[in-house]
Write a protein that holds these residues in place. Structure first.
Motif, PDB file in Angstrom:
ATOM      1  N   GLU A 169       0.842  -1.191   0.000  1.00 29.89           N
ATOM      2  CA  GLU A 169       0.000   0.000   0.000  1.00 29.89           C
ATOM      3  C   GLU A 169       0.883   1.249   0.000  1.00 29.89           C
ATOM      4  O   GLU A 169       1.835   1.346   0.772  1.00 29.89           O
ATOM      5  CB  GLU A 169      -0.909  -0.014   1.227  1.00 29.89           C
ATOM      6  CG  GLU A 169      -1.745   1.240   1.419  1.00 29.89           C
ATOM      7  CD  GLU A 169      -2.609   1.568   0.227  1.00 29.89           C
ATOM      8  OE1 GLU A 169      -2.648   2.757  -0.154  1.00 29.89           O
ATOM      9  OE2 GLU A 169      -3.249   0.642  -0.319  1.00 29.89           O
ATOM     10  N   HIS A 170       0.538   2.217  -0.879  1.00 27.83           N
ATOM     11  CA  HIS A 170       1.367   3.419  -1.015  1.00 27.83           C
ATOM     12  C   HIS A 170       0.894   4.583  -0.141  1.00 27.83           C
ATOM     13  O   HIS A 170       1.643   5.532   0.080  1.00 27.83           O
ATOM     14  CB  HIS A 170       1.382   3.878  -2.472  1.00 27.83           C
ATOM     15  CG  HIS A 170       0.105   4.576  -2.869  1.00 27.83           C
ATOM     16  ND1 HIS A 170      -1.044   3.890  -3.208  1.00 27.83           N
ATOM     17  CD2 HIS A 170      -0.206   5.896  -2.954  1.00 27.83           C
ATOM     18  CE1 HIS A 170      -1.993   4.750  -3.502  1.00 27.83           C
ATOM     19  NE2 HIS A 170      -1.521   5.973  -3.352  1.00 27.83           N
ATOM     20  N   ASP A 171      -0.354   4.532   0.343  1.00 24.65           N
ATOM     21  CA  ASP A 171      -0.920   5.615   1.145  1.00 24.65           C
ATOM     22  C   ASP A 171      -0.688   5.307   2.627  1.00 24.65           C
ATOM     23  O   ASP A 171      -1.328   4.416   3.190  1.00 24.65           O
ATOM     24  CB  ASP A 171      -2.415   5.746   0.844  1.00 24.65           C
ATOM     25  CG  ASP A 171      -3.061   6.945   1.518  1.00 24.65           C
ATOM     26  OD1 ASP A 171      -2.699   7.244   2.678  1.00 24.65           O
ATOM     27  OD2 ASP A 171      -3.928   7.587   0.897  1.00 24.65           O
ATOM     28  N   TRP A 184      -3.808   5.560   4.989  1.00 26.90           N
ATOM     29  CA  TRP A 184      -4.714   4.427   4.766  1.00 26.90           C
ATOM     30  C   TRP A 184      -4.113   3.143   5.328  1.00 26.90           C
ATOM     31  O   TRP A 184      -4.805   2.327   5.940  1.00 26.90           O
ATOM     32  CB  TRP A 184      -5.006   4.295   3.286  1.00 26.90           C
ATOM     33  CG  TRP A 184      -5.929   3.190   2.911  1.00 26.90           C
ATOM     34  CD1 TRP A 184      -5.659   2.130   2.103  1.00 26.90           C
ATOM     35  CD2 TRP A 184      -7.296   3.015   3.320  1.00 26.90           C
ATOM     36  NE1 TRP A 184      -6.751   1.300   1.980  1.00 26.90           N
ATOM     37  CE2 TRP A 184      -7.768   1.829   2.720  1.00 26.90           C
ATOM     38  CE3 TRP A 184      -8.157   3.762   4.136  1.00 26.90           C
ATOM     39  CZ2 TRP A 184      -9.063   1.365   2.910  1.00 26.90           C
ATOM     40  CZ3 TRP A 184      -9.457   3.290   4.340  1.00 26.90           C
ATOM     41  CH2 TRP A 184      -9.891   2.108   3.725  1.00 26.90           C
ATOM     42  N   TYR A 192       3.878  -1.116   3.793  1.00 26.13           N
ATOM     43  CA  TYR A 192       3.788   0.235   3.258  1.00 26.13           C
ATOM     44  C   TYR A 192       4.991   0.482   2.358  1.00 26.13           C
ATOM     45  O   TYR A 192       6.132   0.248   2.736  1.00 26.13           O
ATOM     46  CB  TYR A 192       3.765   1.275   4.379  1.00 26.13           C
ATOM     47  CG  TYR A 192       4.046   2.676   3.895  1.00 26.13           C
ATOM     48  CD1 TYR A 192       3.109   3.348   3.100  1.00 26.13           C
ATOM     49  CD2 TYR A 192       5.248   3.312   4.189  1.00 26.13           C
ATOM     50  CE1 TYR A 192       3.375   4.630   2.626  1.00 26.13           C
ATOM     51  CE2 TYR A 192       5.510   4.591   3.726  1.00 26.13           C
ATOM     52  CZ  TYR A 192       4.566   5.245   2.942  1.00 26.13           C
ATOM     53  OH  TYR A 192       4.836   6.500   2.473  1.00 26.13           O
TER      54      TYR A 192
END
Length: 212
Positions: free
Chosen positions: A94-96, A99, A115
């Motif tokens: 996940e890049h955010d 989130w 991440y």
């Protein structure tokens, strides 16, 4: 240019009746679309999390997932929670960061989420572990590049799922898959909480794990 409707049609009694009916009965209520649209969350009729994918795709894959499958996904979220109930393991990137921190406490033990900043070879994170995957879901950033990397990490029976595949900018991925011997099925129509046309596509080869 495709012909669009007009707001004036809303004042026609038959149209108004039909729209009001959709909020209390029929497909949108049965699928949980109404609740998802109002809450801006991807939920089924019981309030359980489901992926932000097309309903036609979810109908297709229901019952085809197996408890020994290993799944990788670019882009974590409700899909992570959903698929983790049916497969052996889920690896997500996940890049955010916000989130990532929000959903991390919700993850079950069979999920490994990482991440990854977009500037840190995001699409190459699939190579971080010496593992091959039965299903790879591409639903994050840099999707064309992620698709190209994903092919190298599939099992011999593995499939790749590309969401929002109706977008013209993903044509390069379609060409790449075709050149590498993949066929595809687009599952089009309504998606969770969306009012526009969407498509989720599966790319597969012979003797695939979903028995297509």
């Amino acid at each position: 240019m495709k012909k669009q409707g007009s707001y004036s049609t809303l004042f026609k009694p038959r149209i108004l009746y039909g729209l009001l009916s959709l909020s209390i009965k029929g497909y949108f209520v049965e699928k949980g679309w109404i609740n998802s649209y109002l809450t801006k969350q991807a939920l089924d009729t019981s309030g359980n999390p489901i992926p932000w994918l097309t309903y036609s795709f979810l109908d297709f894959i229901s019952g085809r997932l197996k408890s020994n499958f290993k799944l990788f996904e670019f882009g974590a979220g409700n899909s992570t929670l959903y698929f983790s109930e049916f497969v052996a393991s889920v690896k997500s990137v996940e890049h955010d960061e916000d989130w990532f921190n929000k959903i991390r406490p919700l993850l079950p033990n069979n999920v490994n989420m990482e991440y990854v900043n977009l500037g840190e070879n995001y699409s190459s994170t699939i190579f971080n572990e010496d593992e091959s995957y039965d299903i790879i879901l591409v639903d994050g950033r840099q999707r064309v590049d992620c698709c190209k990397k994903a092919v190298q990490k599939l099992t011999s029976q593995g499939v790749i799922i590309l969401d929002d595949s109706e977008r013209a900018k993903y044509k390069e991925a379609f060409d790449f898959f075709k050149d590498n011997g993949f066929r595809h099925i687009p599952f089009t129509g309504i998606a969770i909480g969306a009012i526009h046309h969407k498509s989720t596509s599966i790319f597969y080869r012979d003797n695939n794990c979903l028995e297509i």
